[in-house]
Design a protein around this motif. Structure first.
Motif, PDB file in Angstrom:
ATOM      1  N   ILE A  92       0.938  -1.136   0.033  1.00  0.00           N
ATOM      2  CA  ILE A  92      -0.120   0.089   0.043  1.00  0.00           C
ATOM      3  C   ILE A  92       0.707   1.194   0.044  1.00  0.00           C
ATOM      4  O   ILE A  92       0.605   2.095  -0.743  1.00  0.00           O
ATOM      5  CB  ILE A  92      -0.946  -0.152   1.050  1.00  0.00           C
ATOM      6  CG1 ILE A  92      -1.844  -1.170   0.913  1.00  0.00           C
ATOM      7  CG2 ILE A  92      -1.801   1.385   1.369  1.00  0.00           C
ATOM      8  CD1 ILE A  92      -2.980  -1.407   2.124  1.00  0.00           C
ATOM      9  N   GLY A  93       2.001   1.209   0.936  1.00  0.00           N
ATOM     10  CA  GLY A  93       2.738   2.537   1.031  1.00  0.00           C
ATOM     11  C   GLY A  93       3.489   2.856  -0.513  1.00  0.00           C
ATOM     12  O   GLY A  93       3.193   4.016  -0.943  1.00  0.00           O
ATOM     13  N   PRO A  94       4.184   1.945  -1.286  1.00  0.00           N
ATOM     14  CA  PRO A  94       4.710   2.512  -2.436  1.00  0.00           C
ATOM     15  C   PRO A  94       3.457   2.739  -3.446  1.00  0.00           C
ATOM     16  O   PRO A  94       3.624   3.443  -4.451  1.00  0.00           O
ATOM     17  CB  PRO A  94       5.394   0.909  -3.015  1.00  0.00           C
ATOM     18  CG  PRO A  94       5.784   0.376  -1.558  1.00  0.00           C
ATOM     19  CD  PRO A  94       4.556   0.435  -0.597  1.00  0.00           C
ATOM     20  N   ALA A  95       2.377   2.029  -3.500  1.00  0.00           N
ATOM     21  CA  ALA A  95       1.217   2.419  -4.302  1.00  0.00           C
ATOM     22  C   ALA A  95       0.833   3.885  -4.080  1.00  0.00           C
ATOM     23  O   ALA A  95       0.597   4.470  -5.329  1.00  0.00           O
ATOM     24  CB  ALA A  95       0.238   1.223  -4.119  1.00  0.00           C
ATOM     25  N   ALA A  96       0.581   4.083  -2.841  1.00  0.00           N
ATOM     26  CA  ALA A  96       0.225   5.216  -2.675  1.00  0.00           C
ATOM     27  C   ALA A  96       1.236   6.308  -2.991  1.00  0.00           C
ATOM     28  O   ALA A  96       0.745   7.593  -3.660  1.00  0.00           O
ATOM     29  CB  ALA A  96      -0.157   5.734  -1.107  1.00  0.00           C
ATOM     30  N   ILE A  97       2.425   6.364  -2.811  1.00  0.00           N
ATOM     31  CA  ILE A  97       3.450   7.055  -3.032  1.00  0.00           C
ATOM     32  C   ILE A  97       3.818   7.151  -4.814  1.00  0.00           C
ATOM     33  O   ILE A  97       3.646   8.196  -5.298  1.00  0.00           O
ATOM     34  CB  ILE A  97       4.871   6.613  -2.662  1.00  0.00           C
ATOM     35  CG1 ILE A  97       4.696   6.786  -1.375  1.00  0.00           C
ATOM     36  CG2 ILE A  97       6.008   7.607  -3.301  1.00  0.00           C
ATOM     37  CD1 ILE A  97       4.425   8.060  -0.429  1.00  0.00           C
ATOM     38  N   GLY A  98       3.366   5.960  -5.564  1.00  0.00           N
ATOM     39  CA  GLY A  98       3.092   5.960  -6.782  1.00  0.00           C
ATOM     40  C   GLY A  98       1.979   6.955  -7.213  1.00  0.00           C
ATOM     41  O   GLY A  98       1.981   7.591  -8.469  1.00  0.00           O
ATOM     42  N   VAL A  99       0.804   6.930  -6.792  1.00  0.00           N
ATOM     43  CA  VAL A  99      -0.386   7.552  -7.014  1.00  0.00           C
ATOM     44  C   VAL A  99      -0.073   8.988  -6.709  1.00  0.00           C
ATOM     45  O   VAL A  99      -0.240   9.889  -7.676  1.00  0.00           O
ATOM     46  CB  VAL A  99      -1.597   7.337  -6.468  1.00  0.00           C
ATOM     47  CG1 VAL A  99      -2.383   8.326  -6.427  1.00  0.00           C
ATOM     48  CG2 VAL A  99      -1.988   5.753  -6.839  1.00  0.00           C
ATOM     49  N   THR A 119       3.100  10.416  -7.072  1.00  0.00           N
ATOM     50  CA  THR A 119       4.054  10.945  -7.718  1.00  0.00           C
ATOM     51  C   THR A 119       3.108  11.180  -9.035  1.00  0.00           C
ATOM     52  O   THR A 119       3.374  12.269 -10.031  1.00  0.00           O
ATOM     53  CB  THR A 119       4.982   9.928  -7.965  1.00  0.00           C
ATOM     54  OG1 THR A 119       5.877   9.827  -6.752  1.00  0.00           O
ATOM     55  CG2 THR A 119       5.926  10.178  -9.046  1.00  0.00           C
ATOM     56  N   GLN A 120       2.285  10.414  -9.585  1.00  0.00           N
ATOM     57  CA  GLN A 120       1.811  10.745 -10.816  1.00  0.00           C
ATOM     58  C   GLN A 120       0.732  11.655 -11.029  1.00  0.00           C
ATOM     59  O   GLN A 120       0.649  12.413 -12.028  1.00  0.00           O
ATOM     60  CB  GLN A 120       0.905   9.125 -11.265  1.00  0.00           C
ATOM     61  CG  GLN A 120       0.120   9.061 -12.456  1.00  0.00           C
ATOM     62  CD  GLN A 120      -0.331   7.646 -12.805  1.00  0.00           C
ATOM     63  OE1 GLN A 120      -0.857   7.084 -11.888  1.00  0.00           O
ATOM     64  NE2 GLN A 120      -0.499   7.376 -14.034  1.00  0.00           N
ATOM     65  N   ASN A 121       0.070  11.824  -9.836  1.00  0.00           N
ATOM     66  CA  ASN A 121      -0.871  12.945  -9.850  1.00  0.00           C
ATOM     67  C   ASN A 121      -0.134  14.336  -9.891  1.00  0.00           C
ATOM     68  O   ASN A 121      -0.670  15.407  -9.785  1.00  0.00           O
ATOM     69  CB  ASN A 121      -1.874  12.932  -8.458  1.00  0.00           C
ATOM     70  CG  ASN A 121      -2.694  11.912  -8.737  1.00  0.00           C
ATOM     71  OD1 ASN A 121      -3.140  11.367  -9.918  1.00  0.00           O
ATOM     72  ND2 ASN A 121      -3.240  11.191  -7.713  1.00  0.00           N
ATOM     73  N   ALA A 131       8.067  14.734  -5.400  1.00  0.00           N
ATOM     74  CA  ALA A 131       6.677  14.742  -4.570  1.00  0.00           C
ATOM     75  C   ALA A 131       6.435  13.646  -4.065  1.00  0.00           C
ATOM     76  O   ALA A 131       6.003  13.572  -2.768  1.00  0.00           O
ATOM     77  CB  ALA A 131       5.810  15.312  -5.592  1.00  0.00           C
ATOM     78  N   GLY A 132       6.680  12.442  -4.592  1.00  0.00           N
ATOM     79  CA  GLY A 132       6.423  11.204  -4.006  1.00  0.00           C
ATOM     80  C   GLY A 132       7.198  11.029  -2.837  1.00  0.00           C
ATOM     81  O   GLY A 132       6.869  10.475  -1.899  1.00  0.00           O
ATOM     82  N   MET A 133       8.628  11.561  -3.066  1.00  0.00           N
ATOM     83  CA  MET A 133       9.621  10.999  -1.947  1.00  0.00           C
ATOM     84  C   MET A 133       9.165  12.035  -0.639  1.00  0.00           C
ATOM     85  O   MET A 133       9.436  11.455   0.323  1.00  0.00           O
ATOM     86  CB  MET A 133      11.094  11.301  -2.418  1.00  0.00           C
ATOM     87  CG  MET A 133      11.411  10.352  -3.351  1.00  0.00           C
ATOM     88  SD  MET A 133      11.516   8.590  -2.666  1.00  0.00           S
ATOM     89  CE  MET A 133      12.751   8.855  -1.561  1.00  0.00           C
ATOM     90  N   LEU A 134       8.733  13.067  -1.087  1.00  0.00           N
ATOM     91  CA  LEU A 134       8.337  13.927  -0.133  1.00  0.00           C
ATOM     92  C   LEU A 134       7.082  13.557   0.820  1.00  0.00           C
ATOM     93  O   LEU A 134       7.069  13.538   2.114  1.00  0.00           O
ATOM     94  CB  LEU A 134       8.152  15.521  -0.405  1.00  0.00           C
ATOM     95  CG  LEU A 134       7.851  16.809   0.444  1.00  0.00           C
ATOM     96  CD1 LEU A 134       9.104  16.783   1.181  1.00  0.00           C
ATOM     97  CD2 LEU A 134       7.858  17.844  -0.269  1.00  0.00           C
ATOM     98  N   ALA A 135       6.169  12.996   0.256  1.00  0.00           N
ATOM     99  CA  ALA A 135       4.931  12.442   0.661  1.00  0.00           C
ATOM    100  C   ALA A 135       5.428  11.137   1.476  1.00  0.00           C
ATOM    101  O   ALA A 135       4.686  10.900   2.387  1.00  0.00           O
ATOM    102  CB  ALA A 135       3.814  12.016  -0.421  1.00  0.00           C
TER     103      ALA A 135
END
Length: 144
Positions: free
Chosen positions: A100-107, A109-111, A118-122
Protein backbone atom coordinates in the motif's frame (compact mmCIF):
# COMPACT_ATOMS: atom_id res chain seq x y z
CA UNK A 1 23.85 0.20 -8.94
CA UNK A 2 21.62 2.26 -6.63
CA UNK A 3 19.56 -0.79 -5.66
CA UNK A 4 22.69 -2.79 -4.91
CA UNK A 5 24.12 -0.05 -2.70
CA UNK A 6 20.76 0.28 -0.93
CA UNK A 7 20.80 -3.46 -0.22
CA UNK A 8 24.44 -3.43 0.92
CA UNK A 9 23.81 -0.56 3.34
CA UNK A 10 20.66 -2.30 4.60
CA UNK A 11 22.66 -5.47 5.22
CA UNK A 12 25.35 -3.43 6.96
CA UNK A 13 22.77 -2.04 9.38
CA UNK A 14 21.49 -5.51 10.21
CA UNK A 15 25.04 -6.83 10.60
CA UNK A 16 25.98 -4.04 13.01
CA UNK A 17 22.87 -4.65 15.09
CA UNK A 18 23.42 -8.42 14.95
CA UNK A 19 26.99 -8.03 16.20
CA UNK A 20 26.49 -5.25 18.76
CA UNK A 21 22.73 -5.34 19.42
CA UNK A 22 23.16 -6.77 22.91
CA UNK A 23 24.90 -3.50 23.84
CA UNK A 24 22.25 -1.27 22.21
CA UNK A 25 18.75 -0.20 23.11
CA UNK A 26 16.57 -1.42 20.22
CA UNK A 27 13.99 1.34 20.57
CA UNK A 28 16.70 4.01 20.51
CA UNK A 29 18.40 2.34 17.54
CA UNK A 30 15.09 2.29 15.67
CA UNK A 31 14.39 5.90 16.66
CA UNK A 32 17.76 6.92 15.21
CA UNK A 33 17.02 4.85 12.12
CA UNK A 34 13.65 6.56 11.71
CA UNK A 35 15.24 10.00 11.97
CA UNK A 36 17.96 9.00 9.50
CA UNK A 37 15.29 7.65 7.14
CA UNK A 38 13.38 10.95 7.33
CA UNK A 39 16.57 12.89 6.57
CA UNK A 40 17.33 10.59 3.62
CA UNK A 41 13.82 10.98 2.19
CA UNK A 42 14.07 14.75 2.55
CA UNK A 43 17.49 14.74 0.91
CA UNK A 44 16.17 12.72 -2.02
CA UNK A 45 13.05 14.91 -2.26
CA UNK A 46 14.47 18.39 -2.04
CA UNK A 47 18.06 18.10 -3.26
CA UNK A 48 18.74 19.82 -6.55
CA UNK A 49 21.93 17.76 -6.86
CA UNK A 50 21.20 14.25 -8.20
CA UNK A 51 24.31 12.84 -6.52
CA UNK A 52 23.02 13.98 -3.11
CA UNK A 53 19.64 12.44 -3.92
CA UNK A 54 21.38 9.18 -4.82
CA UNK A 55 23.37 9.28 -1.57
CA UNK A 56 20.09 9.82 0.29
CA UNK A 57 18.63 6.72 -1.35
CA UNK A 58 21.69 4.60 -0.55
CA UNK A 59 21.93 5.71 3.09
CA UNK A 60 18.19 5.11 3.38
CA UNK A 61 18.99 1.41 3.07
CA UNK A 62 21.02 1.63 6.26
CA UNK A 63 18.18 3.41 8.01
CA UNK A 64 15.50 0.86 7.13
CA UNK A 65 17.62 -2.23 7.76
CA UNK A 66 16.56 -2.70 11.36
CA UNK A 67 12.95 -1.59 11.07
CA UNK A 68 11.32 -4.92 10.18
CA UNK A 69 13.36 -7.22 12.45
CA UNK A 70 13.22 -4.57 15.19
CA UNK A 71 9.44 -4.36 14.96
CA UNK A 72 9.16 -8.12 15.31
CA UNK A 73 11.51 -8.11 18.32
CA UNK A 74 9.63 -5.31 20.07
CA UNK A 75 6.24 -6.89 19.41
CA UNK A 76 7.34 -10.32 20.63
CA UNK A 77 8.81 -8.82 23.82
CA UNK A 78 5.67 -6.75 24.50
CA UNK A 79 3.30 -9.64 23.74
CA UNK A 80 5.21 -12.75 24.88
CA UNK A 81 2.18 -15.03 24.55
CA UNK A 82 1.31 -13.76 21.07
CA UNK A 83 2.48 -16.96 19.42
CA UNK A 84 1.70 -17.79 15.83
CA UNK A 85 -1.20 -15.34 15.68
CA UNK A 86 1.08 -12.41 16.50
CA UNK A 87 3.58 -13.33 13.81
CA UNK A 88 0.81 -13.94 11.28
CA UNK A 89 -0.62 -10.50 12.05
CA UNK A 90 2.84 -8.90 11.77
CA UNK A 91 3.45 -10.66 8.45
CA UNK A 92 0.09 -9.46 7.11
CA UNK A 93 0.72 -5.91 8.32
CA UNK A 94 4.19 -5.96 6.78
CA UNK A 95 2.85 -7.20 3.45
CA UNK A 96 0.11 -4.57 3.44
CA UNK A 97 2.58 -1.83 4.28
CA UNK A 98 5.00 -3.03 1.61
CA UNK A 99 2.28 -2.87 -1.03
CA UNK A 100 0.00 0.00 0.00
CA UNK A 101 2.80 2.45 0.87
CA UNK A 102 4.62 2.30 -2.48
CA UNK A 103 1.30 2.26 -4.36
CA UNK A 104 0.16 5.41 -2.56
CA UNK A 105 3.47 7.12 -3.26
CA UNK A 106 3.17 6.07 -6.91
CA UNK A 107 -0.29 7.64 -7.12
CA UNK A 108 1.00 10.83 -5.51
CA UNK A 109 3.96 10.91 -7.90
CA UNK A 110 1.70 10.38 -10.90
CA UNK A 111 -0.81 13.02 -9.76
CA UNK A 112 2.07 15.49 -9.33
CA UNK A 113 2.91 15.19 -13.02
CA UNK A 114 5.27 12.22 -12.57
CA UNK A 115 7.32 14.24 -10.09
CA UNK A 116 9.23 11.64 -8.09
CA UNK A 117 10.42 14.29 -5.66
CA UNK A 118 6.80 14.96 -4.67
CA UNK A 119 6.36 11.24 -4.03
CA UNK A 120 9.51 11.10 -1.91
CA UNK A 121 8.35 14.12 0.06
CA UNK A 122 4.99 12.43 0.69
CA UNK A 123 6.82 9.27 1.79
CA UNK A 124 8.22 11.25 4.73
CA UNK A 125 5.00 10.39 6.53
CA UNK A 126 6.17 6.79 7.07
CA UNK A 127 9.30 7.48 9.14
CA UNK A 128 7.36 10.17 11.01
CA UNK A 129 4.76 7.52 11.97
CA UNK A 130 7.58 5.24 13.15
CA UNK A 131 9.19 8.00 15.21
CA UNK A 132 5.88 9.00 16.81
CA UNK A 133 5.05 5.34 17.55
CA UNK A 134 8.43 4.79 19.20
CA UNK A 135 8.02 7.98 21.25
CA UNK A 136 4.66 6.68 22.44
CA UNK A 137 6.24 3.35 23.30
CA UNK A 138 8.94 5.11 25.33
CA UNK A 139 6.33 7.28 27.04
CA UNK A 140 4.27 4.22 28.01
CA UNK A 141 7.41 2.56 29.37
CA UNK A 142 8.20 5.63 31.49
CA UNK A 143 4.67 5.74 32.92
CA UNK A 144 4.96 2.14 34.19
Amino acid sequence: MNICMFAVSMGLSRTIYGKYGHKMNLVNFMMGSGILCLVCYLLAAVSANPVLGLIGCIVCGFSVGIMWPGSISIASSKIPLGGTGLFAFLAMAGDLGASIGPAAIGVITQNAGDNMKAGMLAACVFPVILIVSLCLLKYIRLKK
